[in-house]
Design a protein around this motif. Structure first.
Motif, PDB file in Angstrom:
ATOM      1  N   PRO A   1       0.854  -1.347  -0.030  1.00  0.00           N
ATOM      2  CA  PRO A   1      -0.108  -0.208   0.117  1.00  0.00           C
ATOM      3  C   PRO A   1       0.856   1.365   0.083  1.00  0.00           C
ATOM      4  CG  PRO A   1      -0.100  -0.796   2.277  1.00  0.00           C
ATOM      5  CD  PRO A   1       0.819  -1.747   1.285  1.00  0.00           C
ATOM      6  N   SER A   2       0.435   2.316  -0.445  1.00  0.00           N
ATOM      7  CA  SER A   2       0.984   3.589  -0.722  1.00  0.00           C
ATOM      8  C   SER A   2       0.696   4.562   0.418  1.00  0.00           C
ATOM      9  CB  SER A   2       0.699   4.348  -1.888  1.00  0.00           C
ATOM     10  OG  SER A   2       1.058   3.711  -2.874  1.00  0.00           O
ATOM     11  N   THR A   3       0.841   3.971   2.029  1.00  0.00           N
ATOM     12  CA  THR A   3       0.409   4.630   3.169  1.00  0.00           C
ATOM     13  C   THR A   3       1.617   4.682   3.992  1.00  0.00           C
ATOM     14  OG1 THR A   3      -0.299   2.243   3.924  1.00  0.00           O
ATOM     15  CG2 THR A   3      -1.855   3.966   2.855  1.00  0.00           C
ATOM     16  N   PRO A   4       1.359   5.299   5.213  1.00  0.00           N
ATOM     17  CA  PRO A   4       2.738   5.191   6.293  1.00  0.00           C
ATOM     18  C   PRO A   4       2.590   3.907   7.082  1.00  0.00           C
ATOM     19  CG  PRO A   4       1.210   7.264   6.499  1.00  0.00           C
ATOM     20  CD  PRO A   4       0.432   6.499   5.377  1.00  0.00           C
ATOM     21  N   GLY A   5       3.774   3.662   7.292  1.00  0.00           N
ATOM     22  CA  GLY A   5       3.835   2.170   7.928  1.00  0.00           C
ATOM     23  C   GLY A   5       5.158   2.082   8.518  1.00  0.00           C
ATOM     24  N   VAL A   6       5.305   0.753   8.786  1.00  0.00           N
ATOM     25  CA  VAL A   6       6.536   0.023   9.179  1.00  0.00           C
ATOM     26  C   VAL A   6       6.748  -1.329   8.619  1.00  0.00           C
ATOM     27  CG1 VAL A   6       8.192  -0.974  10.991  1.00  0.00           C
ATOM     28  CG2 VAL A   6       6.666   1.087  11.514  1.00  0.00           C
ATOM     29  N   TYR A   7       7.872  -1.401   7.917  1.00  0.00           N
ATOM     30  CA  TYR A   7       8.139  -2.512   7.092  1.00  0.00           C
ATOM     31  C   TYR A   7       9.398  -3.484   7.780  1.00  0.00           C
ATOM     32  CZ  TYR A   7      12.042   0.405   5.353  1.00  0.00           C
ATOM     33  OH  TYR A   7      13.146   1.069   5.284  1.00  0.00           O
ATOM     34  N   GLN A   8       9.277  -4.751   7.608  1.00  0.00           N
ATOM     35  CA  GLN A   8      10.075  -5.803   8.360  1.00  0.00           C
ATOM     36  C   GLN A   8      10.609  -6.533   7.189  1.00  0.00           C
ATOM     37  OE1 GLN A   8       8.193  -7.244  12.092  1.00  0.00           O
ATOM     38  NE2 GLN A   8       6.606  -6.223  10.988  1.00  0.00           N
ATOM     39  N   PHE A   9      12.061  -6.715   7.067  1.00  0.00           N
ATOM     40  CA  PHE A   9      12.699  -7.663   6.092  1.00  0.00           C
ATOM     41  C   PHE A   9      13.126  -8.848   6.981  1.00  0.00           C
ATOM     42  CE2 PHE A   9      14.501  -3.907   3.625  1.00  0.00           C
ATOM     43  CZ  PHE A   9      13.059  -3.606   2.782  1.00  0.00           C
ATOM     44  N   PHE A  10      12.622  -9.907   6.154  1.00  0.00           N
ATOM     45  CA  PHE A  10      12.979 -11.270   6.995  1.00  0.00           C
ATOM     46  C   PHE A  10      14.057 -12.106   6.126  1.00  0.00           C
ATOM     47  CE2 PHE A  10       9.183 -10.127   8.786  1.00  0.00           C
ATOM     48  CZ  PHE A  10       9.122 -10.763  10.033  1.00  0.00           C
ATOM     49  N   ASP A  11      14.941 -12.820   6.845  1.00  0.00           N
ATOM     50  CA  ASP A  11      15.913 -13.679   5.773  1.00  0.00           C
ATOM     51  C   ASP A  11      15.284 -15.176   5.553  1.00  0.00           C
ATOM     52  OD1 ASP A  11      16.101 -15.213   8.100  1.00  0.00           O
ATOM     53  OD2 ASP A  11      18.198 -14.660   8.591  1.00  0.00           O
ATOM     54  N   LYS A  12      15.724 -16.112   4.968  1.00  0.00           N
ATOM     55  CA  LYS A  12      15.356 -17.275   4.629  1.00  0.00           C
ATOM     56  C   LYS A  12      14.949 -18.148   5.748  1.00  0.00           C
ATOM     57  CE  LYS A  12      20.073 -19.381   4.061  1.00  0.00           C
ATOM     58  NZ  LYS A  12      20.853 -20.003   3.069  1.00  0.00           N
ATOM     59  N   ASN A  13      15.512 -17.748   6.721  1.00  0.00           N
ATOM     60  CA  ASN A  13      15.127 -18.543   8.321  1.00  0.00           C
ATOM     61  C   ASN A  13      14.133 -17.825   8.936  1.00  0.00           C
ATOM     62  OD1 ASN A  13      17.445 -20.408   7.770  1.00  0.00           O
ATOM     63  ND2 ASN A  13      18.779 -18.794   8.643  1.00  0.00           N
ATOM     64  N   GLU A  14      13.336 -16.924   8.350  1.00  0.00           N
ATOM     65  CA  GLU A  14      12.528 -16.214   8.692  1.00  0.00           C
ATOM     66  C   GLU A  14      12.671 -15.267   9.967  1.00  0.00           C
ATOM     67  OE1 GLU A  14       8.668 -15.517   8.144  1.00  0.00           O
ATOM     68  OE2 GLU A  14       9.860 -15.994   6.233  1.00  0.00           O
ATOM     69  N   VAL A  15      13.976 -14.810  10.182  1.00  0.00           N
ATOM     70  CA  VAL A  15      14.357 -13.871  11.287  1.00  0.00           C
ATOM     71  C   VAL A  15      14.529 -12.648  10.702  1.00  0.00           C
ATOM     72  CG1 VAL A  15      16.533 -13.280  12.580  1.00  0.00           C
ATOM     73  CG2 VAL A  15      15.952 -15.850  12.123  1.00  0.00           C
ATOM     74  N   ILE A  16      13.908 -11.628  11.688  1.00  0.00           N
ATOM     75  CA  ILE A  16      13.850 -10.150  11.207  1.00  0.00           C
ATOM     76  C   ILE A  16      15.370  -9.625  11.072  1.00  0.00           C
ATOM     77  CG2 ILE A  16      13.034  -7.883  11.800  1.00  0.00           C
ATOM     78  CD1 ILE A  16      10.536  -9.058  13.305  1.00  0.00           C
ATOM     79  N   ILE A  17      15.586  -9.207   9.987  1.00  0.00           N
ATOM     80  CA  ILE A  17      17.057  -8.568  10.003  1.00  0.00           C
ATOM     81  C   ILE A  17      17.043  -7.014   9.734  1.00  0.00           C
ATOM     82  CG2 ILE A  17      18.147 -10.667   8.734  1.00  0.00           C
ATOM     83  CD1 ILE A  17      17.625  -9.484   6.127  1.00  0.00           C
TER      84      ILE A  17
END
Length: 599
Positions: free
Chosen positions: A13-29
């Motif tokens: 979506p084109s709205t304000p927010g927070v994004y979280q990137f995960f690696d292949k082990n589903e750990v937040i990086i």
């Protein structure tokens, strides 16, 4: 970049927010904030990054999740909470571990009001957090100007004050405090000030503004103009201040928040975990319906499953409606305030997740998307079959001139522009919308029957009961009544009318069925207006040329074919006119536009 990531980027979506990137082990990086989630997250994959660390981060991204919030300020606060909770590998961690400032109204007799970075559970009230220290200082300065309060940390108990344990300090003589320590101010008066301050912090200024207005007028009437001016300055301060919003109230602690929205085939549920007045976890998923389950049943299943998966032992949950999940958990359905807002935030995340999933289905499996839309339209519009082929009619005339009509065709919920048709009204004289509608509907389906072409499953006429009745008459004349569904959509409140039913249907303003119906109506209107405009332009051109004496229709047609417009005919030389229509007629036209030259 994998196909899965590419699909996620397309549907953010084109709205304000927070994004979280995960690696292949589903750990937040990595955790980041954004004013526009789609633009910010996409930039990681489209830009050439100078930093080697950023390039490595992008290579390790296997999955992206996000939380939608209301403002950039909320995004900043949420980002801070998540970084402290998960400590992602690629995020900078503040070594001093300072958090955002709060305003505290201390739990004590004659409460102090001050700024703090530590929230202590001692019964005190905390407001914030504020992303700007400047905002807090301005607010404290405003409070100090409006309501003199004590700044000392003395224990102002009844006993201590009565025993004369304390003496007034310099703040009293500077008129920044009213001397509660020597019983020079009553507790009731002081608490009235605290009540007003509480309202100001929350953004409710009306009571204080009214009180100061009254005081200013009283001073002015008593000729105490200096005092009146001081009150006026306070009024100006209060009027110019705007309070800042907060994402979560610190009083909300150790709570799980759940919400759900659904359509015909799926439900979409969101979970937020609140700890110490902050969102520390978010999870959204979709649930495929098997036996037409209700939202209540699905939400209860979701709550049990999620609490087990995330090992949650929160004693209280917030939900949009009552659910039965056992006696050991307190179930709260908020009605007002911060608790209600946090449930609404959860619902908003569920809604955005639904939109993204539907966009992904539209890209990956268009046929499934069409089936879902058609099933929804069939149910919403109370049809016996799916409206795979829809036709919509609209009349266009201005003050009765050049009456025309348009028919637009949609197949599988999308425009089929090659099948659009225009109609010149032939049998109706003057601005008669009802007669025009009957004529074009009759002509359209008479022709389809003669050519043995497939008929639509649904006809929509732009207008209310009158236009619908006219369309129905045309179908009756052709023997098609009951064989094709026909409805009317009125412009004012988007009412949908059915034959023989005086009570209109009102669809949910956010439903896809209403959006497609409005799209059909607007497309028919646009197509009809364009045709009407062109017809009026040609009519105006012809009427100008027809004013030339002794010039017939055939000559006008020849001129327009050659010169394309009346303006070019006017600008043409005598030789050019002669080449097109001959010597004698060319002289007449040239003389009409250039009388002085001819003389």
């Amino acid at each position: 970049m994998s196909a899965s990531l590419e699909l996620q980027l397309q549907t953010l979506p084109s709205t304000p927010g927070v994004y979280q990137f995960f690696d292949k082990n589903e750990v937040i990086i990595y955790v980041g904030k954004a004013k526009n989630l789609k633009k910010r997250v996409s930039s990681y994959f489209t830009k050439n990054h100078d930093s080697g660390k950023t390039r490595v981060l992008v290579k390790n991204i296997a999955n992206i999740k996000h939380i939608v919030v209301n403002t950039e300020t909320d995004a900043l606060l949420l980002e801070n909470n998540l970084i402290k909770k998960h400590r992602p590998r690629y995020n900078v961690l503040l070594k001093d571990d300072k958090t955002y400032p709060w305003l505290c109204i201390k739990n004590e007799r004659f409460p102090r009001v001050f700024m703090t970075r530590r929230v202590v559970k001692d019964g005190s009230e905390y407001f914030g957090p504020y992303t700007s220290l400047k905002t807090v200082k301005i607010l404290l300065s405003l409070i100090k100007e409006l309501y003199p309060l004590r700044t000392c940390n003395f224990d102002l108990s009844h006993q201590n004050i009565n025993e004369g344990k304390y003496k007034v300090c310099l703040e009293y003589h500077l008129k920044n405090c009213k001397g509660a320590c020597e019983n020079l101010e009553t507790e009731a008066h002081y608490n009235n000030s605290i009540k007003a301050i509480r309202n100001i912090i929350k953004g409710n200024f009306k009571e204080s503004l009214d009180k100061f207005q009254e005081m200013m007028h009283t001073y002015a009437q008593n000729m105490e103009f200096e005092e009146a001016q001081k009150i006026k300055e306070k009024l100006d301060l209060l009027s110019n201040y705007q309070s800042k919003s907060t994402i979560v109230n610190p009083a909300i602690n150790n709570v799980d928040v759940f919400s759900i929205i659904s359509d015909e085939t799926h439900a979409y549920a969101n979970f937020l975990k609140i700890s110490n007045g902050a969102i520390i976890q978010s999870h959204t998923t979709d649930i495929k319906k098997k036996l037409d389950e209700t939202d209540k049943e699905l939400l209860a299943l979701f709550i049990v499953e999620i609490r087990q998966r995330f090992n949650s032992i929160s004693p209280e949950i917030y939900v949009p409606f009552k659910v039965n999940i056992g006696e050991n958990i307190k179930v709260t359905v908020p009605v007002l305030g911060d608790k209600k807002r946090i449930v609404e935030l959860s619902e908003r995340n569920a809604r955005y997740y639904k939109v993204e999933q539907l966009k992904q289905v539209q890209i990956v499996d268009p046929e499934r998307h069409v089936k879902r839309i058609m099933a929804q339209m069939k149910k919403d519009l109370r049809l016996s079959v799916e409206p795979r082929h829809i036709e919509c009619f609209d009349n266009s005339n201005i003050q009765g001139t050049n009456p025309v009509a348009a028919c637009v065709v949609f197949r599988d919920g999308k425009p089929s522009k090659k099948e659009y048709r225009h109609f010149n009204i032939k049998t109706v004289v003057g601005p008669d919308d009802f007669g025009s509608m009957e004529e074009v509907v009759f002509r359209r389906y008479k022709r389809l029957l003669e050519e043995k072409m497939p008929l639509p499953q649904l006809i929509i006429v732009d207008g209310g009961k009158g236009q619908l009745s006219s369309g129905l008459k045309a179908l009756e004349r052709l023997g098609l009544r009951g064989k094709i569904a026909i409805i009317g959509i009125a412009k004012r409140l988007e009412e949908i009318y059915y034959p023989g039913d005086p009570v209109p249907l009102y669809l949910d303003k956010k439903s896809e069925t209403l959006k497609i119906t409005q799209y059909l109506r607007n497309e028919a209107h646009r197509f009809g207006i364009t045709f009407h405009r062109n017809k009026r332009s040609k009519s105006a051109i012809k009427s100008e040329l027809e004013q030339i004496p002794d010039v017939g229709k055939q000559t006008i047609t020849t001129l327009l074919r050659t010169f394309k417009s009346a303006k070019r005919v006017k600008e043409a030389t005598l030789e050019e006119l002669k080449a097109s229509i001959g010597h004698s007629r060319a002289l007449k036209i040239y003389a009409f536009y250039h009388p002085k030259k001819q003389e």
